[in-house]
Design an enzyme around this catalytic site. Structure first.
Site: not given
Ligand code: WQD
Length: 321
Positions: A139
């Site tokens: 992605y």
């Molecule tokens: C945020 C934090 C998880 C769920 C991704 C893409 C990025 C953008 C946004 C599209 C992380 C933690 C999550 C849960 C948790 N996408 N978490 N428990 O990974 O920062 O970014 O989405 O454009 O490109 O990479 O976002 O919301 O998935 O996670 O602890 O149930 O929350 O580990 O640290 P991320 P996220």
């Protein structure tokens, strides 16, 4: 604008309209919903199809389009690992067709949605636009390839483009515009707590103050305003070909999000700690001086405002028929 019936797109549409712009949407409604944007002209086209280029150019011509905001894309990291070829066709192919149509219809400027996913494992406290670009997922690589394509098209065809690198977008500008897809932290947690389940934290053994991952959460309305400001900056002849971070420049941990969300919803958000998720960097927070300087935009809403609006939208559910 493309992807205008989606969660982010519909916010950009509203903000453009309040700023006095006329908008025409192109959306295949695969993840978007026309009920988010009642009364706005919508051209249904699948931009990943090369055959979309001609009708797209025609629609640009008919509607007198002067600038494009290109949001239509796939954005599920996990899915991109399973289907990298499809992701490339959707995201890079889609952009190529939009640029082709712009050339044909003599439309000169474009704001392109990129992502903080282009950076990968960040080592800086605040990641600036000139940091190393080492995306961890297919992605992220499609988004980076799109930035390169934009720059190449600028050189070859003179199109004026700016890429906006979104950090973690959340919240809603109106209850009916909320994010209904359960794929990111805020919506995953809202989904769990309203079903009586405990939220999960993917690891508390990261090298951060409380051990959970730190991100930069930005309100979707602020993000929408960044697009309009960028468009104005392009129209005013501002520098082009750049990539700009769109975040708040403030790091918030997963545990902090849960604590504030608990206060906002009045529900128990005491988490269950589970294993780390593969590929999660410990800290990704934007340096935001470039966009403040060049486009004169900075985010206004803080974490509480983001979460309050997300909760209000979540309670109202998906748009009514
Ligand atoms: C945020 C934090 C998880 C769920 C991704 C893409 C990025 C953008 C946004 C599209 C992380 C933690 C999550 C849960 C948790 N996408 N978490 N428990 O990974 O920062 O970014 O989405 O454009 O490109 O990479 O976002 O919301 O998935 O996670 O602890 O149930 O929350 O580990 O640290 P991320 P996220």
């Amino acid at each position: 604008m493309t992807g205008g019936a989606g969660y982010i797109g519909s916010h950009v549409v509203r903000t453009l309209q309040s700023a006095g712009h006329e908008v025409v949407i192109v959306d295949d409604l695969s993840t978007g919903d026309a009920r988010r944007v009642p009364g706005v002209p919508l051209v249904p086209l699948d931009l990943a199809e090369a055959a979309s280029r001609e009708p797209l150019a025609q629609a640009m011509h008919e509607h007198g389009v002067t600038s494009v905001i290109h949001l239509a894309a796939r954005k599920q990291v996990g899915e991109s690992v399973e289907r990298p070829l499809w992701y490339c066709g959707q995201n890079v192919g889609g952009l190529a067709h939009v640029l082709g149509a712009m050339e044909r219809a003599s439309v000169g400027s474009i704001v392109y949605s990129s992502s903080a996913a282009v950076y990968g494992s960040v080592s800086e406290d605040l990641v600036a636009e000139d940091a190393a670009l080492e995306p961890l997922s297919p992605y992220g690589r499609t988004k980076l390839a799109g930035e390169w394509l934009l720059r190449d098209a600028a050189r070859a065809h003179g199109v004026r483009g700016v890429a906006l690198r979104y950090f973690n977008v959340a919240g809603a500008g109106a209850p009916e515009l909320g994010d209904t897809v359960v794929a990111n932290l805020v919506t995953i947690v809202l989904d769990r707590i309203t079903r009586g389940l405990r939220p999960q934290v993917y690891g508390t053994d990261y090298p951060t103050d409380d051990g959970s991952c730190i991100r930069d959460y930005v309100h979707v309305v602020d993000l929408a305003e960044a697009h309009v400001a960028t468009l104005d900056h392009l129209a005013a002849g501002g520098p082009v070909g750049e990539a700009l971070n769109v975040g708040r420049g403030t790091g918030v941990s997963v545990l902090e999000v849960l604590a504030v969300l608990g206060e906002v919803c009045g529900l128990d958000t005491t988490p269950e700690v589970v294993a780390r998720r593969v590929g999660d960097p410990a800290r990704v927070v934007a340096a935001v001086d470039r966009i403040a300087q060049d486009v004169r935009w900075s985010a206004r809403a803080d974490l509480r405002a983001i979460l309050e609006s997300a909760w209000a939208a979540w309670q109202s559910g998906p748009p009514a028929i």
